[in-house]
Design a protein around this motif. Structure first.
Motif, PDB file in Angstrom:
ATOM      1  N   SER A 182       0.848  -1.199   0.000  1.00 41.82           N
ATOM      2  CA  SER A 182       0.000   0.000   0.000  1.00 41.82           C
ATOM      3  C   SER A 182       0.879   1.242   0.000  1.00 41.82           C
ATOM      4  N   PHE A 183       0.331   2.321  -0.541  1.00 44.50           N
ATOM      5  CA  PHE A 183       1.084   3.555  -0.690  1.00 44.50           C
ATOM      6  C   PHE A 183       0.169   4.757  -0.479  1.00 44.50           C
ATOM      7  N   PRO A 184       0.259   5.425   0.653  1.00 43.72           N
ATOM      8  CA  PRO A 184      -0.528   6.646   0.858  1.00 43.72           C
ATOM      9  C   PRO A 184      -0.072   7.738  -0.102  1.00 43.72           C
ATOM     10  N   VAL A 185      -1.015   8.463  -0.702  1.00 38.48           N
ATOM     11  CA  VAL A 185      -0.636   9.520  -1.647  1.00 38.48           C
ATOM     12  C   VAL A 185      -0.217  10.771  -0.875  1.00 38.48           C
ATOM     13  N   PRO A 186       0.568  11.636  -1.483  1.00 39.99           N
ATOM     14  CA  PRO A 186       1.010  12.860  -0.794  1.00 39.99           C
ATOM     15  C   PRO A 186      -0.188  13.718  -0.369  1.00 39.99           C
ATOM     16  N   LEU A 187      -0.066  14.346   0.773  1.00 40.60           N
ATOM     17  CA  LEU A 187      -1.160  15.162   1.310  1.00 40.60           C
ATOM     18  C   LEU A 187      -1.529  16.306   0.370  1.00 40.60           C
TER      19      LEU A 187
ATOM     20  N   PHE B  23      -1.552  16.269  -2.747  1.00 38.96           N
ATOM     21  CA  PHE B  23      -2.356  15.746  -3.854  1.00 38.96           C
ATOM     22  C   PHE B  23      -3.802  15.520  -3.415  1.00 38.96           C
ATOM     23  N   ILE B  24      -3.993  15.168  -2.149  1.00 36.48           N
ATOM     24  CA  ILE B  24      -5.359  15.082  -1.612  1.00 36.48           C
ATOM     25  C   ILE B  24      -5.998  16.467  -1.644  1.00 36.48           C
ATOM     26  N   ASP B  25      -5.245  17.484  -1.213  1.00 39.07           N
ATOM     27  CA  ASP B  25      -5.752  18.857  -1.267  1.00 39.07           C
ATOM     28  C   ASP B  25      -6.166  19.222  -2.694  1.00 39.07           C
ATOM     29  N   ALA B  26      -5.334  18.856  -3.654  1.00 36.84           N
ATOM     30  CA  ALA B  26      -5.598  19.207  -5.048  1.00 36.84           C
ATOM     31  C   ALA B  26      -6.862  18.523  -5.568  1.00 36.84           C
ATOM     32  N   GLN B  27      -7.069  17.278  -5.168  1.00 36.44           N
ATOM     33  CA  GLN B  27      -8.266  16.560  -5.607  1.00 36.44           C
ATOM     34  C   GLN B  27      -9.534  17.199  -5.030  1.00 36.44           C
ATOM     35  N   PHE B  28      -9.503  17.537  -3.759  1.00 41.24           N
ATOM     36  CA  PHE B  28     -10.651  18.218  -3.146  1.00 41.24           C
ATOM     37  C   PHE B  28     -10.952  19.524  -3.876  1.00 41.24           C
ATOM     38  N   ALA B  29      -9.923  20.329  -4.115  1.00 39.39           N
ATOM     39  CA  ALA B  29     -10.113  21.623  -4.763  1.00 39.39           C
ATOM     40  C   ALA B  29     -10.666  21.448  -6.175  1.00 39.39           C
ATOM     41  N   SER B  30     -10.175  20.452  -6.885  1.00 39.78           N
ATOM     42  CA  SER B  30     -10.625  20.198  -8.249  1.00 39.78           C
ATOM     43  C   SER B  30     -12.108  19.863  -8.294  1.00 39.78           C
ATOM     44  N   LEU B  31     -12.543  18.956  -7.431  1.00 41.98           N
ATOM     45  CA  LEU B  31     -13.950  18.554  -7.436  1.00 41.98           C
ATOM     46  C   LEU B  31     -14.854  19.688  -6.958  1.00 41.98           C
ATOM     47  N   ALA B  32     -14.440  20.387  -5.924  1.00 44.36           N
ATOM     48  CA  ALA B  32     -15.267  21.462  -5.372  1.00 44.36           C
ATOM     49  C   ALA B  32     -15.466  22.596  -6.375  1.00 44.36           C
TER      50      ALA B  32
END
Length: 272
Positions: free
Chosen positions: A53-58, A60-69
């Protein structure tokens, strides 16, 4: 624009397709909600277990949230595998910045094969940071034991554990009874009002139960995104996962997945 019900899963992937984000997206589609995802972790996984398993960089999580919102009108969200404390807290901070509607928390801790999917230091963050912003949490018995810090051996224990979990701030609690014995599997629901409900169905003897928790919680989230009332969304979730197990498919050599093509199983009994 954006009239179609939209729902997002915030979780880890399953390269084997039976659990995680893949199971969530299949469930969303089956329940006629447009699904999207925020990837928190990647796994190398099949029906035999999780190999890596590999947690993604934090960031990149921020970027995904911003993109969808920035583009979608998401009406419900669910969380699954969140990996560790840092990732739990990153998800919580992002959820506070957006309006993704009701939040369903599936507190994924251990894969069917025994591989840990949540580091122990994340439990406190789930209790104190994630549950207070959640609409509903859907632990199985081992997960409920961890969250409530208790042992569950009876239905009375399930009810007591649900009350303890609710005290962390989550509105509604479902403790799934699949890990108990007996011919009937019973899930306990404690609503924010104090009202209670038991959902019962025939126990199905099969090893093909990979992704059951993901599928159940994803179905509830999809229904909430469509505007279905909470009580009815939970009942549909139970009927859907009952059907997905009962109408099984054969894939892989280990704990196979449930059938996301399944129809609702009407054998469910409701007690209030």
């Amino acid at each position: 624009m954006n009239e179609t019900p939209q729902v997002v899963t915030i979780a880890g992937t399953d390269s084997g397709g039976g659990a995680g984000i893949q199971a969530d997206l299949k469930t969303f589609q089956m329940r006629r909600a447009f699904g999207m995802n925020i990837v928190v972790a990647l796994t190398a996984q099949n029906t035999l277990g999780v190999q890596d398993s590999f947690p993604v960089p934090l960031t990149f999580i921020d970027a995904q949230f911003a993109s969808l919102a920035a583009d979608f009108q998401i009406k419900a969200a669910k969380t699954g595998m969140l990996a560790d404390r840092e990732h739990v807290e990153c998800v919580v901070e992002n959820l506070k910045k957006v309006d993704f509607g009701p939040l369903v928390v599936d507190p994924v801790m251990i894969a069917k094969g025994g591989h840990p999917l949540l580091q122990s230091d994340a439990i406190t963050s789930i209790r104190t940071k994630l549950l207070p912003i959640a609409t509903i949490v859907t632990p199985n018995i081992p997960e409920a034991e961890v969250l409530a810090d208790c042992t569950i051996e009876s239905e009375a224990d399930m009810m007591a554990a649900a009350k303890k979990i609710q005290q962390f701030g989550v509105q509604h609690v479902i403790i799934k009874g699949g890990h108990q014995g007996g011919a009937i599997s019973r899930d306990y629901v404690l609503f924010s009002s104090g009202a209670q409900m038991w959902l019962s169905g025939p126990r199905i003897h099969t090893q093909n139960t990979h992704g059951t928790g993901d599928t159940f919680s994803a179905c509830i989230a999809a229904e909430l995104a469509k505007g279905t009332a909470l009580r009815e969304a939970i009942i549909i979730g139970k009927k859907f996962i009952q059907g997905a197990i009962e109408q099984g498919i054969m894939v892989g050599h280990g704990h196979g997945p449930t059938n996301h093509w399944a129809t609702l199983d009407e054998q469910i009994t409701i007690e209030e």
